[in-house]
Design a protein around this motif. Structure first.
Motif, PDB file in Angstrom:
ATOM      1  N   THR A 133      -7.668   5.873 -11.774  1.00  0.00           N
ATOM      2  CA  THR A 133      -8.684   6.277 -10.793  1.00  0.00           C
ATOM      3  C   THR A 133      -9.787   7.113 -11.447  1.00  0.00           C
ATOM      4  O   THR A 133     -10.790   7.413 -10.806  1.00  0.00           O
ATOM      5  CB  THR A 133      -8.045   7.085  -9.643  1.00  0.00           C
ATOM      6  OG1 THR A 133      -7.402   8.247 -10.182  1.00  0.00           O
ATOM      7  CG2 THR A 133      -7.016   6.257  -8.888  1.00  0.00           C
ATOM      8  N   GLN A 171     -12.933   2.429 -14.035  1.00  0.00           N
ATOM      9  CA  GLN A 171     -11.802   2.132 -13.163  1.00  0.00           C
ATOM     10  C   GLN A 171     -11.412   0.652 -13.182  1.00  0.00           C
ATOM     11  O   GLN A 171     -10.591   0.221 -12.373  1.00  0.00           O
ATOM     12  CB  GLN A 171     -12.123   2.568 -11.724  1.00  0.00           C
ATOM     13  CG  GLN A 171     -12.282   4.079 -11.590  1.00  0.00           C
ATOM     14  CD  GLN A 171     -12.664   4.505 -10.183  1.00  0.00           C
ATOM     15  OE1 GLN A 171     -13.134   3.704  -9.383  1.00  0.00           O
ATOM     16  NE2 GLN A 171     -12.463   5.775  -9.885  1.00  0.00           N
ATOM     17  N   ASN A 221      -4.690   3.121  -3.628  1.00  0.00           N
ATOM     18  CA  ASN A 221      -4.655   1.881  -2.848  1.00  0.00           C
ATOM     19  C   ASN A 221      -5.841   0.975  -3.181  1.00  0.00           C
ATOM     20  O   ASN A 221      -5.699  -0.252  -3.263  1.00  0.00           O
ATOM     21  CB  ASN A 221      -4.637   2.192  -1.350  1.00  0.00           C
ATOM     22  CG  ASN A 221      -3.260   2.603  -0.860  1.00  0.00           C
ATOM     23  OD1 ASN A 221      -2.246   2.201  -1.434  1.00  0.00           O
ATOM     24  ND2 ASN A 221      -3.210   3.408   0.178  1.00  0.00           N
ATOM     25  N   LYS A 222      -7.000   1.586  -3.363  1.00  0.00           N
ATOM     26  CA  LYS A 222      -8.189   0.806  -3.719  1.00  0.00           C
ATOM     27  C   LYS A 222      -7.987   0.128  -5.069  1.00  0.00           C
ATOM     28  O   LYS A 222      -8.329  -1.050  -5.257  1.00  0.00           O
ATOM     29  CB  LYS A 222      -9.418   1.726  -3.756  1.00  0.00           C
ATOM     30  CG  LYS A 222     -10.725   0.991  -4.003  1.00  0.00           C
ATOM     31  CD  LYS A 222     -11.903   1.967  -3.958  1.00  0.00           C
ATOM     32  CE  LYS A 222     -13.214   1.235  -4.232  1.00  0.00           C
ATOM     33  NZ  LYS A 222     -14.379   2.165  -4.216  1.00  0.00           N
ATOM     34  N   LEU A 223      -7.406   0.885  -5.998  1.00  0.00           N
ATOM     35  CA  LEU A 223      -7.121   0.361  -7.330  1.00  0.00           C
ATOM     36  C   LEU A 223      -6.098  -0.775  -7.246  1.00  0.00           C
ATOM     37  O   LEU A 223      -6.280  -1.836  -7.851  1.00  0.00           O
ATOM     38  CB  LEU A 223      -6.574   1.497  -8.192  1.00  0.00           C
ATOM     39  CG  LEU A 223      -6.777   1.435  -9.703  1.00  0.00           C
ATOM     40  CD1 LEU A 223      -8.258   1.398 -10.046  1.00  0.00           C
ATOM     41  CD2 LEU A 223      -6.114   2.650 -10.346  1.00  0.00           C
ATOM     42  N   LYS A 249       0.826  -1.208   0.000  1.00  0.00           N
ATOM     43  CA  LYS A 249       0.000   0.000   0.000  1.00  0.00           C
ATOM     44  C   LYS A 249       0.859   1.257   0.000  1.00  0.00           C
ATOM     45  O   LYS A 249       1.955   1.286   0.585  1.00  0.00           O
ATOM     46  CB  LYS A 249      -0.916   0.032   1.225  1.00  0.00           C
ATOM     47  CG  LYS A 249      -2.035  -1.009   1.187  1.00  0.00           C
ATOM     48  CD  LYS A 249      -2.965  -0.840   2.379  1.00  0.00           C
ATOM     49  CE  LYS A 249      -4.060  -1.899   2.380  1.00  0.00           C
ATOM     50  NZ  LYS A 249      -4.961  -1.773   1.219  1.00  0.00           N
ATOM     51  N   ASP A 266      -5.333  -2.663  -4.650  1.00  0.00           N
ATOM     52  CA  ASP A 266      -5.924  -3.830  -3.971  1.00  0.00           C
ATOM     53  C   ASP A 266      -6.704  -4.700  -4.952  1.00  0.00           C
ATOM     54  O   ASP A 266      -6.612  -5.930  -4.922  1.00  0.00           O
ATOM     55  CB  ASP A 266      -6.855  -3.376  -2.841  1.00  0.00           C
ATOM     56  CG  ASP A 266      -6.098  -2.864  -1.626  1.00  0.00           C
ATOM     57  OD1 ASP A 266      -4.879  -3.122  -1.536  1.00  0.00           O
ATOM     58  OD2 ASP A 266      -6.725  -2.194  -0.778  1.00  0.00           O
ATOM     59  N   SER A 267      -7.480  -4.061  -5.811  1.00  0.00           N
ATOM     60  CA  SER A 267      -8.305  -4.816  -6.765  1.00  0.00           C
ATOM     61  C   SER A 267      -7.430  -5.520  -7.799  1.00  0.00           C
ATOM     62  O   SER A 267      -7.734  -6.649  -8.214  1.00  0.00           O
ATOM     63  CB  SER A 267      -9.313  -3.887  -7.458  1.00  0.00           C
ATOM     64  OG  SER A 267      -8.651  -2.924  -8.255  1.00  0.00           O
ATOM     65  N   SER A 309      -6.669  11.743  -0.291  1.00  0.00           N
ATOM     66  CA  SER A 309      -7.766  11.187  -1.091  1.00  0.00           C
ATOM     67  C   SER A 309      -7.225  10.432  -2.304  1.00  0.00           C
ATOM     68  O   SER A 309      -7.697   9.337  -2.632  1.00  0.00           O
ATOM     69  CB  SER A 309      -8.692  12.316  -1.544  1.00  0.00           C
ATOM     70  OG  SER A 309      -9.667  11.851  -2.439  1.00  0.00           O
ATOM     71  N   ARG A 368      -5.666   7.123  -1.241  1.00  0.00           N
ATOM     72  CA  ARG A 368      -6.717   6.130  -0.950  1.00  0.00           C
ATOM     73  C   ARG A 368      -7.266   5.519  -2.241  1.00  0.00           C
ATOM     74  O   ARG A 368      -7.518   4.313  -2.325  1.00  0.00           O
ATOM     75  CB  ARG A 368      -7.856   6.772  -0.146  1.00  0.00           C
ATOM     76  CG  ARG A 368      -7.475   7.107   1.294  1.00  0.00           C
ATOM     77  CD  ARG A 368      -8.611   7.856   1.979  1.00  0.00           C
ATOM     78  NE  ARG A 368      -8.217   8.322   3.282  1.00  0.00           N
ATOM     79  CZ  ARG A 368      -8.292   7.599   4.404  1.00  0.00           C
ATOM     80  NH1 ARG A 368      -8.765   6.359   4.343  1.00  0.00           N
ATOM     81  NH2 ARG A 368      -7.907   8.097   5.561  1.00  0.00           N
ATOM     82  N   LYS A 369      -7.468   6.362  -3.264  1.00  0.00           N
ATOM     83  CA  LYS A 369      -7.958   5.872  -4.554  1.00  0.00           C
ATOM     84  C   LYS A 369      -6.955   4.916  -5.193  1.00  0.00           C
ATOM     85  O   LYS A 369      -7.320   3.873  -5.735  1.00  0.00           O
ATOM     86  CB  LYS A 369      -8.231   7.051  -5.497  1.00  0.00           C
ATOM     87  CG  LYS A 369      -9.415   7.907  -5.116  1.00  0.00           C
ATOM     88  CD  LYS A 369      -9.530   9.087  -6.069  1.00  0.00           C
ATOM     89  CE  LYS A 369     -10.614  10.057  -5.634  1.00  0.00           C
ATOM     90  NZ  LYS A 369     -10.650  11.241  -6.530  1.00  0.00           N
TER      91      LYS A 369
END
Length: 253
Positions: free
Chosen positions: A240, A173, A110-112, A79, A114-115, A104, A107-108
């Motif tokens: 993102t 995304q 990291n979400k990307l 991360k 992770d997926s 922000s 975080r975007k």
């Protein structure tokens, strides 16, 4: 007398027709002027909005750059992370708004990320993952990972090979990918990333149980290393930006 009436009637009809035509031309002329002025105003408003967007984008880049220049973004595990608290960031002249924006975006990303990792690990649970940090040029030493002794040959010693290239386009995304054969000595890919509106990007390479991921804030160039060459490779891309983006990539030695 009858002739006079006919002549008068003809004159009246002619005058009426002339008056009608003049009125119609005035109306059309006024409409054209109004339409032209309306279009001019729309063009002006569009140009001004684009200029404002450009200024906002430059400000966002400068905000992010300040974090990178001061080494305030790092990678922990798989991360990205801001390495200072909000209060600690003030000594770097970072405002709360600036901190919130970068937080922000992180975080975007990291979400990307992770997926993307979840997608690959669903197929290969023991997958090795290397995540490169955000840097000024987005090229870190971790890009070149564990090349075997045969791959440490210099370029002059390697047989000529055509480097692969391709384009990955997305409309949201979601993760898009491409396939290629990485010739012997191919060490990395160089990718140019573009968002439809605005966004950060992640480009990945996957070879023989190893995934390497490199991020890019806003549009531009990023390089991603390969763990192995002379082998099949999967190139991946995601942004993102909710409206997707485009990644133009080519292999390099």
């Amino acid at each position: 007398m009858k002739k006079m009436r006919i002549i008068l009637r003809g004159i009246i009809i002619t005058l009426f027709f002339i008056i009608y035509c003049c009125s119609f031309e005035d109306a059309v002329f006024n409409d054209v002027i109004f339409y032209s002025l309306e279009n001019e105003l729309e063009v002006k408003e569009y140009s001004e909005s684009r200029a404002i967007e450009s200024e906002e984008l430059n400000e966002k880049k400068l905000n992010f750059q300040k974090f990178i220049d001061n080494g305030l973004i790092g990678v922990r595990g798989e991360k990205f992370q801001i390495l200072v608290s909000r209060s600690e960031s003030k000594k770097y002249n970072i405002t709360s708004d600036m901190y919130d924006f970068v937080d922000s975006e992180i975080r975007k990303l990291n979400k990307l990320l992770d997926s993307i990792i979840a997608y690959h690990k669903a197929k290969e649970p023991d997958l090795k993952v290397v995540v490169n940090n955000l840097t000024n040029d987005n090229v870190s030493e971790n890009n070149l990972t564990n090349l075997s002794s045969i791959e440490r040959l210099t370029n002059s010693e390697l047989p000529p090979a055509i480097m692969p290239s391709g384009v990955i386009s997305t409309t949201d995304q979601n993760y898009g990918y491409d396939y290629c054969f990485a010739p012997m000595g191919m060490k990395q890919i160089r990718a140019n990333c573009y968002a439809t509106i605005f966004g950060s990007h992640i480009v990945t390479t996957k070879t023989l149980g190893s995934l390497v991921a490199s991020p890019r804030f806003s549009g531009g160039e990023v390089t991603v290393g390969l763990s192995f060459s002379n082998i099949d490779c999967t190139i991946g891309y995601a942004t993102t930006d909710s409206f997707g983006g485009r990644c133009v990539w080519n292999g390099e030695r």
